[in-house]
Design an enzyme around this catalytic site. Structure first.
Site, PDB file in Angstrom:
ATOM      1  N   GLU A  48      14.938 -26.656   8.032  1.00 48.95           N
ATOM      2  CA  GLU A  48      14.893 -25.399   7.318  1.00 48.95           C
ATOM      3  C   GLU A  48      14.882 -24.769   6.322  1.00 48.95           C
ATOM      4  O   GLU A  48      14.225 -24.444   5.937  1.00 48.95           O
ATOM      5  CB  GLU A  48      16.176 -24.402   8.166  1.00 48.95           C
ATOM      6  CG  GLU A  48      15.850 -23.946   9.977  1.00 48.95           C
ATOM      7  CD  GLU A  48      15.017 -23.961  10.557  1.00 48.95           C
ATOM      8  OE1 GLU A  48      13.782 -22.869   9.579  1.00 48.95           O
ATOM      9  OE2 GLU A  48      14.277 -24.614  11.608  1.00 48.95           O
ATOM     10  N   TYR A 133      16.428 -15.023   8.541  1.00 52.58           N
ATOM     11  CA  TYR A 133      15.838 -16.437   9.572  1.00 52.58           C
ATOM     12  C   TYR A 133      16.313 -17.738   9.706  1.00 52.58           C
ATOM     13  O   TYR A 133      16.043 -17.933  10.490  1.00 52.58           O
ATOM     14  CB  TYR A 133      14.260 -16.026   8.417  1.00 52.58           C
ATOM     15  CG  TYR A 133      13.080 -17.327   9.157  1.00 52.58           C
ATOM     16  CD1 TYR A 133      12.388 -17.162  10.190  1.00 52.58           C
ATOM     17  CD2 TYR A 133      13.700 -18.480   8.766  1.00 52.58           C
ATOM     18  CE1 TYR A 133      11.117 -17.891  10.906  1.00 52.58           C
ATOM     19  CE2 TYR A 133      12.379 -19.826   9.404  1.00 52.58           C
ATOM     20  CZ  TYR A 133      12.215 -18.396  11.267  1.00 52.58           C
ATOM     21  OH  TYR A 133      10.617 -20.005  11.520  1.00 52.58           O
ATOM     22  N   ASP A 151       8.119 -15.786  12.732  1.00 56.85           N
ATOM     23  CA  ASP A 151       7.508 -16.141  11.567  1.00 56.85           C
ATOM     24  C   ASP A 151       6.505 -15.673  11.671  1.00 56.85           C
ATOM     25  O   ASP A 151       5.622 -15.422  12.030  1.00 56.85           O
ATOM     26  CB  ASP A 151       7.621 -18.045  11.321  1.00 56.85           C
ATOM     27  CG  ASP A 151       7.751 -18.601  12.059  1.00 56.85           C
ATOM     28  OD1 ASP A 151       6.778 -18.367  13.354  1.00 56.85           O
ATOM     29  OD2 ASP A 151       6.662 -19.835  12.297  1.00 56.85           O
TER      30      ASP A 151
END
Length: 313
Positions: A48, A133, A151
């Site tokens: 990520e 996020y 996103d």
């Protein structure tokens, strides 16, 4: 049904069919990325962080090399931070402070959590450099315990398919209404895949076999307008690029007086010019604030009293 702020919008009435169509489409065929084949929170966190400014195709090689070098949070926590930052720079993975935060997050997992990652989005945000996020993505993909991921790809899908207005709170509400309870891992992968291969900026509805065509507002009307996407600043010639060059140069030379560092960072370096001592000190000040370098003033040895820059250990 859900009503978004200021603009009326609604999801289809047959949500079970909508959900089944997407997850079946994803199960039948999707892009293969190694982090989709693991539920290891550390491996997912690395993917990520790396993916924040780098195309997924290029992330694969860097991700695999990173895990070969530091296969677990214990290994990363014990590593020299300069080596981690150097790896980040050499693989052009974006802002170097992300490498620093990843290193610090590994230290936290080892020292504060006995090597076990927290499992909820709220707890994951306690780790250095892990925002909402990323925390939600790790909770979803490692523990199947997240909310809907929202996103750029997901926003585009929701805007086109269900006419959700370009409003963050509306996107969040719609995404969470759509996601089946307790299925964040497969759902978030599936809807991001839909945005990544079918509902791109130039849509491929039929050729990609989009599973939502029968419900899609854009497919029905032919209006494939998408929410505005912030333009990513060019890396070439950017301050970010020269920060990376400073780190790479200091990793190679260990330490350098500023008069020798400058010309190695940019070929047009001129001490009194636009890209001279003042410009270089600005770059170094940024890196010092991020805890990546230190500048030692008034060295009196072979450097003749000149300031020296070195990586912070």
């Amino acid at each position: 049904m859900s009503d978004g702020p200021e603009t009326d919008w609604s999801l289809p009435d047959d949500l079970p069919a909508v959900r089944e169509a997407l997850t079946s489409w994803y199960a039948e065929d999707h892009r293969s990325f190694p982090w989709r084949e693991t539920a290891d929170a550390y491996e997912i966190l690395v993917s990520e962080v790396m993916s924040q400014q780098t195309q997924l195709g290029r992330v694969v090689e860097a991700w695999e090399a990173f895990l070969d070098e530091w296969p677990a949070p214990e290994a990363l926590a014990a590593a020299d931070r300069a080596d981690v930052v150097g790896f980040w720079t050499s693989h052009s993975l974006g802002y170097n402070n992300r490498a620093k935060y990843l290193h610090e997050a590994a230290e936290q997992v080892v020292e504060e959590y006995d090597g076990e990652f927290p499992e909820t989005p709220d707890e994951l945000q306690n780790l250095m450099g892990v925002g909402p996020y990323t925390a939600n993505a790790v909770a979803s993909f490692a523990f199947d315990n997240g909310d809907a991921v929202v996103d750029t790809n997901v926003k585009r899908v929701l805007h086109r398919a269900f006419d959700v207005p370009d409003d963050d709170s509306a996107f969040e509400a719609a995404a969470n209404d759509l996601m089946p309870d307790g299925e964040s891992r497969i759902w978030n992968n599936a809807i991001m895949e839909l945005g990544g291969v079918a509902c791109e900026q130039s849509p491929k509805c039929d050729s990609a076999g989009c599973p939502w065509r029968e419900w899609c507002h854009a497919y029905e009307t032919g209006d494939f307008t998408a929410p505005d996407v912030p333009t990513q600043p060019s890396f070439e010639g950017s301050r970010r690029q020269f920060r990376g060059r400073v780190i790479a140069t200091l990793k190679e030379y260990d330490e350098l007086p500023l008069s020798k560092l400058g010309p190695r960072v940019r070929v047009d370096y001129a001490p009194e010019g636009e890209y001279g001592r003042e410009w270089l000190r600005g770059i170094l000040d940024d890196l010092e604030r991020d805890g990546l370098v230190e500048v030692v003033e008034n060295e009196t040895d072979a450097n003749g009293g000149e300031a020296v820059a070195r990586l912070r250990k």
